[in-house]
Design an enzyme around this catalytic site. Structure first.
Site, PDB file in Angstrom:
ATOM      1  N   PRO A  88     -37.625   4.718   5.224  1.00  0.00           N
ATOM      2  CA  PRO A  88     -38.001   3.847   6.347  1.00  0.00           C
ATOM      3  C   PRO A  88     -38.966   4.540   7.316  1.00  0.00           C
ATOM      4  O   PRO A  88     -39.602   3.880   8.129  1.00  0.00           O
ATOM      5  CB  PRO A  88     -36.675   3.546   7.044  1.00  0.00           C
ATOM      6  CG  PRO A  88     -35.598   3.992   6.120  1.00  0.00           C
ATOM      7  CD  PRO A  88     -36.193   5.003   5.201  1.00  0.00           C
ATOM      8  N   GLU A 116     -26.368   8.559   3.024  1.00  0.00           N
ATOM      9  CA  GLU A 116     -26.879   8.418   4.395  1.00  0.00           C
ATOM     10  C   GLU A 116     -28.323   8.890   4.514  1.00  0.00           C
ATOM     11  O   GLU A 116     -29.006   8.613   5.497  1.00  0.00           O
ATOM     12  CB  GLU A 116     -26.000   9.202   5.383  1.00  0.00           C
ATOM     13  CG  GLU A 116     -24.653   8.559   5.678  1.00  0.00           C
ATOM     14  CD  GLU A 116     -24.790   7.094   6.075  1.00  0.00           C
ATOM     15  OE1 GLU A 116     -25.400   6.822   7.127  1.00  0.00           O
ATOM     16  OE2 GLU A 116     -24.284   6.235   5.341  1.00  0.00           O
ATOM     17  N   ARG A 154     -50.229  -3.601 -11.548  1.00  0.00           N
ATOM     18  CA  ARG A 154     -50.972  -4.819 -11.894  1.00  0.00           C
ATOM     19  C   ARG A 154     -52.459  -4.717 -11.571  1.00  0.00           C
ATOM     20  O   ARG A 154     -53.251  -5.525 -12.015  1.00  0.00           O
ATOM     21  CB  ARG A 154     -50.352  -6.052 -11.224  1.00  0.00           C
ATOM     22  CG  ARG A 154     -50.474  -6.070  -9.734  1.00  0.00           C
ATOM     23  CD  ARG A 154     -49.669  -7.217  -9.133  1.00  0.00           C
ATOM     24  NE  ARG A 154     -50.288  -8.520  -9.344  1.00  0.00           N
ATOM     25  CZ  ARG A 154     -51.338  -8.968  -8.672  1.00  0.00           C
ATOM     26  NH1 ARG A 154     -51.902  -8.224  -7.745  1.00  0.00           N
ATOM     27  NH2 ARG A 154     -51.828 -10.162  -8.912  1.00  0.00           N
ATOM     28  N   ASP A 169     -56.374 -12.931  -5.418  1.00  0.00           N
ATOM     29  CA  ASP A 169     -55.109 -12.604  -4.750  1.00  0.00           C
ATOM     30  C   ASP A 169     -55.192 -12.731  -3.235  1.00  0.00           C
ATOM     31  O   ASP A 169     -56.234 -12.496  -2.649  1.00  0.00           O
ATOM     32  CB  ASP A 169     -54.732 -11.136  -5.009  1.00  0.00           C
ATOM     33  CG  ASP A 169     -54.079 -10.941  -6.347  1.00  0.00           C
ATOM     34  OD1 ASP A 169     -53.838 -11.937  -7.026  1.00  0.00           O
ATOM     35  OD2 ASP A 169     -53.821  -9.778  -6.692  1.00  0.00           O
TER      36      ASP A 169
HETATM   37  C1  4H7 Z   1     -34.764   8.078   2.116  1.00  0.00           C
HETATM   38  C2  4H7 Z   1     -34.186   8.466   3.325  1.00  0.00           C
HETATM   39  C3  4H7 Z   1     -36.818   2.930   1.940  1.00  0.00           C
HETATM   40  C4  4H7 Z   1     -34.358   6.904   1.479  1.00  0.00           C
HETATM   41  C5  4H7 Z   1     -33.200   7.661   3.879  1.00  0.00           C
HETATM   42  C6  4H7 Z   1     -35.601   3.530   1.635  1.00  0.00           C
HETATM   43  C7  4H7 Z   1     -35.703   1.501   3.466  1.00  0.00           C
HETATM   44  C8  4H7 Z   1     -36.876   1.898   2.863  1.00  0.00           C
HETATM   45  C9  4H7 Z   1     -33.356   6.089   2.034  1.00  0.00           C
HETATM   46  C10 4H7 Z   1     -32.772   6.483   3.253  1.00  0.00           C
HETATM   47  C11 4H7 Z   1     -34.452   3.081   2.293  1.00  0.00           C
HETATM   48  C12 4H7 Z   1     -38.182   1.240   3.197  1.00  0.00           C
HETATM   49  C13 4H7 Z   1     -30.422   5.973   3.379  1.00  0.00           C
HETATM   50  C14 4H7 Z   1     -31.902   5.424   5.226  1.00  0.00           C
HETATM   51  C15 4H7 Z   1     -29.469   4.888   3.837  1.00  0.00           C
HETATM   52  C16 4H7 Z   1     -30.945   4.364   5.663  1.00  0.00           C
HETATM   53  C17 4H7 Z   1     -28.631   3.701   5.717  1.00  0.00           C
HETATM   54  C18 4H7 Z   1     -32.962   4.842   1.313  1.00  0.00           C
HETATM   55  N1  4H7 Z   1     -34.541   2.067   3.174  1.00  0.00           N
HETATM   56  N2  4H7 Z   1     -31.757   5.706   3.833  1.00  0.00           N
HETATM   57  N3  4H7 Z   1     -29.571   4.715   5.279  1.00  0.00           N
HETATM   58  N4  4H7 Z   1     -38.241   0.475   4.270  1.00  0.00           N
HETATM   59  N5  4H7 Z   1     -33.204   3.634   2.078  1.00  0.00           N
HETATM   60  O1  4H7 Z   1     -39.158   1.408   2.475  1.00  0.00           O
END
Ligand code: 4H7
Length: 250
Positions: A88, A116, A154, A169
């Site tokens: 994220p 986590e 793609r 697209d």
């Molecule tokens: C790496 C680090 C990508 C991967 C933390 C992955 C959203 C996206 C993850 C986490 C993702 C995106 C672990 C953070 C679970 C949140 C509750 C896997 N989430 N997580 N935590 N927006 N989660 O691309």
């Protein structure tokens, strides 16, 4: 171009590689899809890949040792591959970014986190780039990596058949796609626009341009702000305004 995914849930990714245009691209040897189970690289006899967080608190953290071993294994085939972490906190993915990845033609290794999160030291030497598919949280990086592989693969020449080109697209010129119709000509009183049945290619081209512009104007006006209108689009919008004004006067 190779797409390698490091994950604790290889079945999730493998079924993705086995369907639709992606599987066709793999069969045609235009791309390769490959999965590596991080658990196969755990460094103890209990196959552990996670551990309790320093500082306490709930949940588990992904350990570095197994991730490092999996990444090094994936890189053996091609040391030049780019290692991408789905998270994220990454930079936002977009159509532009998909073009960039496809044209760079470098093999990609995707690291999918679970639990986590991943030990912060993953950033020091193990990953080249961090990408997010949007501002929301998921339980793992797998879905995000499939989003990126799908939209990048793609764009590789030949993955879509010649008839299914991506030239029209959405987003290529900051415009949404025009509306599509197929048989029947009338469905529960709703008719297909006459012009599409006319066989007049120039009129159809103009109608599609108008459809694309109207959709963008109504659904994604922010895209029009980014980009200037071409002469034909200005004409289409003027004509649309006149039509609306006539409607209001009536
Ligand atoms: C790496 C680090 C990508 C991967 C933390 C992955 C959203 C996206 C993850 C986490 C993702 C995106 C672990 C953070 C679970 C949140 C509750 C896997 N989430 N997580 N935590 N927006 N989660 O691309």
């Amino acid at each position: 171009m190779d797409f390698i995914v490091l994950t604790l849930f290889p079945e999730l990714i493998n079924s993705f590689f086995e369907h639709g245009m992606i599987s066709r691209g793999i069969k045609k040897k235009l791309i390769k899809g490959h999965c590596i189970n991080i658990r196969d690289f755990s460094c103890d006899r209990h196959n552990t890949v996670d551990d309790r967080p320093y500082g306490g608190g709930s949940g588990m953290v992904m350990k570095l040792e197994s991730l490092q071993a999996a990444i090094l294994h994936a890189k053996k085939k091609n040391p030049e591959s780019r290692v991408v972490l789905m998270s994220p906190q990454g930079t936002r993915f977009s159509q532009k970014k998909a073009f960039e990845l496809a044209s760079r033609n470098k093999d990609l290794i995707f690291v999918c986190g679970r639990y986590e999160g991943i030990d912060e030291r993953i950033y020091t030497t193990l990953v080249d780039e961090e990408i997010s598919i949007g501002d929301y949280v998921m339980t793992g990086g797998e879905v995000a990596s499939m989003v990126i592989i799908d939209s990048t693969a793609r764009l590789i020449p030949g993955v879509l058949g010649s008839s299914e080109s991506f030239k029209s697209d959405s987003f290529i010129d900051d415009r949404l796609e025009y509306a599509h119709y197929t048989r029947p000509e009338e469905f529960e009183g709703l008719k297909v626009p006459e012009v599409l049945l006319s066989g007049n290619h120039e009129k159809i081209r103009l109608w599609r341009k108008r459809s694309s512009l109207q959709r963008t104007f109504l659904k994604r006006p922010d895209l029009l702000q980014k980009n200037t209108l071409d002469a034909e689009e200005k004409k289409i919008l003027k004509q649309w305004r006149q039509e609306l004004e006539t409607l209001v006067r009536e």
